[in-house]
Design an enzyme around this catalytic site. Sequence first.
Site, PDB file in Angstrom:
ATOM      1  N   HIS A 245      -5.856   0.082   4.702  1.00  0.00           N
ATOM      2  CA  HIS A 245      -5.945   0.633   6.057  1.00  0.00           C
ATOM      3  C   HIS A 245      -6.826  -0.262   6.945  1.00  0.00           C
ATOM      4  O   HIS A 245      -6.328  -1.168   7.583  1.00  0.00           O
ATOM      5  CB  HIS A 245      -6.417   2.088   6.050  1.00  0.00           C
TER       6      HIS A 245
ATOM      7  N   HIS B 151       1.228   4.876  -2.563  1.00  0.00           N
ATOM      8  CA  HIS B 151       0.716   5.628  -3.707  1.00  0.00           C
ATOM      9  C   HIS B 151       1.881   6.251  -4.470  1.00  0.00           C
ATOM     10  O   HIS B 151       2.538   7.160  -3.949  1.00  0.00           O
ATOM     11  CB  HIS B 151      -0.238   6.720  -3.236  1.00  0.00           C
TER      12      HIS B 151
ATOM     13  N   GLU C 215     -10.685   3.694   7.227  1.00  0.00           N
ATOM     14  CA  GLU C 215      -9.695   4.712   7.568  1.00  0.00           C
ATOM     15  C   GLU C 215     -10.418   5.934   8.125  1.00  0.00           C
ATOM     16  O   GLU C 215     -10.198   6.340   9.265  1.00  0.00           O
ATOM     17  CB  GLU C 215      -8.865   5.089   6.336  1.00  0.00           C
TER      18      GLU C 215
ATOM     19  N   ASP D 216       1.766   8.285  -6.900  1.00  0.00           N
ATOM     20  CA  ASP D 216       1.517   9.713  -7.108  1.00  0.00           C
ATOM     21  C   ASP D 216       1.562  10.497  -5.805  1.00  0.00           C
ATOM     22  O   ASP D 216       1.426  11.724  -5.812  1.00  0.00           O
ATOM     23  CB  ASP D 216       0.190   9.951  -7.845  1.00  0.00           C
TER      24      ASP D 216
ATOM     25  N   HIS E 114       0.844  -1.200   0.000  1.00  0.00           N
ATOM     26  CA  HIS E 114       0.000   0.000   0.000  1.00  0.00           C
ATOM     27  C   HIS E 114       0.870   1.238   0.000  1.00  0.00           C
ATOM     28  O   HIS E 114       1.252   1.770   1.048  1.00  0.00           O
ATOM     29  CB  HIS E 114      -0.935   0.023   1.217  1.00  0.00           C
TER      30      HIS E 114
ATOM     31  N   HIS F  28      -9.895   1.044  -0.387  1.00  0.00           N
ATOM     32  CA  HIS F  28      -9.723   1.834   0.828  1.00  0.00           C
ATOM     33  C   HIS F  28     -10.992   1.753   1.681  1.00  0.00           C
ATOM     34  O   HIS F  28     -12.086   2.033   1.188  1.00  0.00           O
ATOM     35  CB  HIS F  28      -9.475   3.300   0.479  1.00  0.00           C
TER      36      HIS F  28
ATOM     37  N   ASP G   3       2.364   4.339   2.456  1.00  0.00           N
ATOM     38  CA  ASP G   3       1.243   5.150   1.986  1.00  0.00           C
ATOM     39  C   ASP G   3       1.678   6.309   1.092  1.00  0.00           C
ATOM     40  O   ASP G   3       1.733   6.158  -0.124  1.00  0.00           O
ATOM     41  CB  ASP G   3       0.412   5.649   3.168  1.00  0.00           C
ATOM     42  N   ASP G   4       1.961   7.484   1.664  1.00  0.00           N
ATOM     43  CA  ASP G   4       2.262   8.688   0.875  1.00  0.00           C
ATOM     44  C   ASP G   4       3.464   9.405   1.478  1.00  0.00           C
ATOM     45  O   ASP G   4       3.304  10.287   2.330  1.00  0.00           O
ATOM     46  CB  ASP G   4       1.066   9.644   0.871  1.00  0.00           C
TER      47      ASP G   4
END
Length: 358
Positions: A241, A21, A220, A23, A19, A217, A299-300
């Site tokens: 999540h 991202h 969360e 972007d 998991h 998703h 994640d990010d």
Amino acid sequence: MNPSQNALKNLPKSRVELHVHLDGCVRHETLWELAKKKGLQLPGKGTFQELRDALVIKDPVDLKYFLHPFLIFTPYVAGDLDAMERIAYEFCEDEAKNGVTYVEARYCPHFWMGTEDYHGKLKELGEIVNAVNRGFERGETDFGVKAKTILCALNGTGMIKDVLELCKKFKGEGVVGMDIAMNAYDKSETYVEVPLNPEEIAAYEEARKCGIHRTLHAGEAGGADMVQRAVEVYHTERVGHGYRVVESEAIYSSCKEKKIHFETCPWSSYLTGAVPLGTRKHPIVRFAEEGVNFSLNSDDTTLTGRTLRDDYALAASWGLTEAHAIRANFNAAHSCFLPDKEKDHLIQKLYKEINITA
């Protein structure tokens, strides 16, 4: 290949990330360079530090607040295929530095289109997928990280039809699954995870029939019922999540029995406000202690300002042991979306890397 690339290619790697991202994992330096080169607006006076300060979330508010930096930096990348390939390549280098041997990176191709008029533009969306695939192919060669993609739609946007068609087209060509995430451009003040959207439900059902893997998703920002809906209505194989599944013992027990895989992200669980401050026991700790099928992910990183190593360190500070971490990586390998033969090879590679006899 330069010496540093060779060192990363041969670095021992025993982590599997499911998991993350793409972007949302762009280097701050790359974004600053792209914005300067294109003459696009930067926060403040345009310094690198001001950009970084604007992108990194320091205190938890809610999921919508956590995602707002996407609105700042996505225009720096949108419509630029060379930038997308570069980002995918650099991502592989960063994953290698974090000991990752296999990663499934998700991204929303529509997000990088550079226009809100994306309907019916499968050719242009396909070019984005090809650009990312090129970056991953070069990254695998230079850094020894096997990288595949999950294509992500934003809920309630109609993107899901394109994502399904792209998953069909690129199945076996870099794309291993599909996902639905929050619409960061949504102007509303409320957000409901996994809304009962007939178009999205039908797409997930068609994907299931076509052998396209599915994650979603849920749990969360919303409650345990959103996790139940994801599993029982959308028939997702994994949940992104899912922390709030612990709010219902019945749903939690059902997911545990079904071995639903939870893609957990320690740092973002805190910075999105998904797990409130002062929670006596983080759901990830309960998952680890009770043998739930889960993995650890980043994640990010553009938004958290942290790396996967930091996520592992945070989980360890909560009490997760090395054994828990090893088990989480094997959970990820068993739950990944690779074909069976490649999955078996990945699992055997993990056994070898951590010197365990299968």
